[in-house]
Scaffold this active site. Sequence first.
Site, PDB file in Angstrom:
ATOM      1  N   SER A 114       1.094  -1.107  -0.116  1.00 30.26           N
ATOM      2  CA  SER A 114      -0.187  -0.137  -0.006  1.00 30.26           C
ATOM      3  C   SER A 114       0.809   1.257   0.096  1.00 30.26           C
ATOM      4  O   SER A 114       1.715   1.568  -0.838  1.00 30.26           O
ATOM      5  CB  SER A 114      -1.062  -0.059   1.196  1.00 30.26           C
ATOM      6  OG  SER A 114      -1.946   0.834   1.164  1.00 30.26           O
TER       7      SER A 114
ATOM      8  N   ASP B 223      -9.856  -4.192  -5.709  1.00 31.37           N
ATOM      9  CA  ASP B 223      -9.181  -3.694  -4.554  1.00 31.37           C
ATOM     10  C   ASP B 223      -9.843  -2.161  -4.365  1.00 31.37           C
ATOM     11  O   ASP B 223     -10.293  -1.400  -5.259  1.00 31.37           O
ATOM     12  CB  ASP B 223      -7.692  -2.802  -4.983  1.00 31.37           C
ATOM     13  CG  ASP B 223      -6.971  -2.260  -3.860  1.00 31.37           C
ATOM     14  OD1 ASP B 223      -7.639  -1.475  -2.857  1.00 31.37           O
ATOM     15  OD2 ASP B 223      -5.767  -2.332  -3.629  1.00 31.37           O
TER      16      ASP B 223
ATOM     17  N   HIS C 274      -7.520  -5.360  -1.070  1.00 32.58           N
ATOM     18  CA  HIS C 274      -6.378  -4.384  -0.544  1.00 32.58           C
ATOM     19  C   HIS C 274      -5.435  -5.183   0.446  1.00 32.58           C
ATOM     20  O   HIS C 274      -5.878  -5.303   1.590  1.00 32.58           O
ATOM     21  CB  HIS C 274      -6.850  -3.181  -0.120  1.00 32.58           C
ATOM     22  CG  HIS C 274      -5.820  -2.097   0.066  1.00 32.58           C
ATOM     23  ND1 HIS C 274      -5.140  -1.598  -1.113  1.00 32.58           N
ATOM     24  CD2 HIS C 274      -5.247  -1.721   1.092  1.00 32.58           C
ATOM     25  CE1 HIS C 274      -4.282  -0.730  -0.589  1.00 32.58           C
ATOM     26  NE2 HIS C 274      -4.363  -0.659   0.690  1.00 32.58           N
TER      27      HIS C 274
END
Length: 329
Positions: free
Chosen positions: A146, A273, A302
């Site tokens: 991320s 996602d 995610h």
Amino acid sequence: MPLLRTHTHQPPRWLPNGHYQSIFPALFRKIKPPYQRERLTTLDDDFLDIDWSFAPATSADVASKPPLVILSHGLEGSSTRQYITGMVRLLNHHGYDCLAWNYRSCSGEINRQLRFYHSGETSDLDFLVKYAIAKGYTEISLMGFSLGGNVTLKYAGERGKTLPKQIHKVVVFSVPMDLLGCSRNIEKSENKVYLWRFLQTLKPKIEAKATQYPDRFDVSQWEKVKTFWDFDHIYTGPLHGFAGADDYYQRCSSKYFVDGIAVPTLIVNAENDPLVPYQSLPIKTVSDMPNVWLELTAQGGHCGFRPRRFDQKGAYWSEVRALDFLQKP
């Protein structure tokens, strides 16, 4: 290399969409590596808390350093997030030492300096790379998740061919390479729970910084923070030398740096996602690069990627994929 849409990841049927696939591991997967914490003093007299987890030593390997992976977590995460700890467990088992670091303010204690961390801050990662090299590691890979993926790609791209020769590969997952696009995406009604959760963890840090630096922080401005863009425009941008949110996003999105990457790099994002729209990824740029691979999975959410069946005991699909990339000559 051409964009690769892979269907090798299949989630459990009881995790039917990107939200479930993101949330279930975050809430219910618990792994505790045998971390050894070390506190480093930075060049600007702040501190970084890093967590080491070492591969089992064998008598033949005592005199040499195994390969090292430096892992960078996501927004308001830490070295204890399941996507970090699961990866560390598998990498240790296959002979890799791991350095999972906590960004400034993310180790459970607020940092000392005025600034803390953001999506494009790469000097602390560079500090850790140099520290690992000084400890004798000659084969280092960088891994990010991320926000940590954006930091990792930006670091590799902005240094290009001047990247330390000890860095062999880069692997990142669920990367918001277009910060503006992702910031606006999280404002959608179906994503408000993520926005609320992140802002709830950021607010105490703003209050702590206002106590540390009352002349530099106006905590009353928090009332204007309704979105990530607001937070970055009021706090992140001015605090870290940007004109505001848009300037910060423009200067820190890794999509503007990826074409400078000179080492083999794997980028993995899921098409479902909820936080990172795959359409925001620089697909054309990456497809023209010989040493960067962009893989899109249909499922995964995610930083999720829980498999329907486990190929290795307890290992998620993302962990097996990363190991395969690292081990490939």
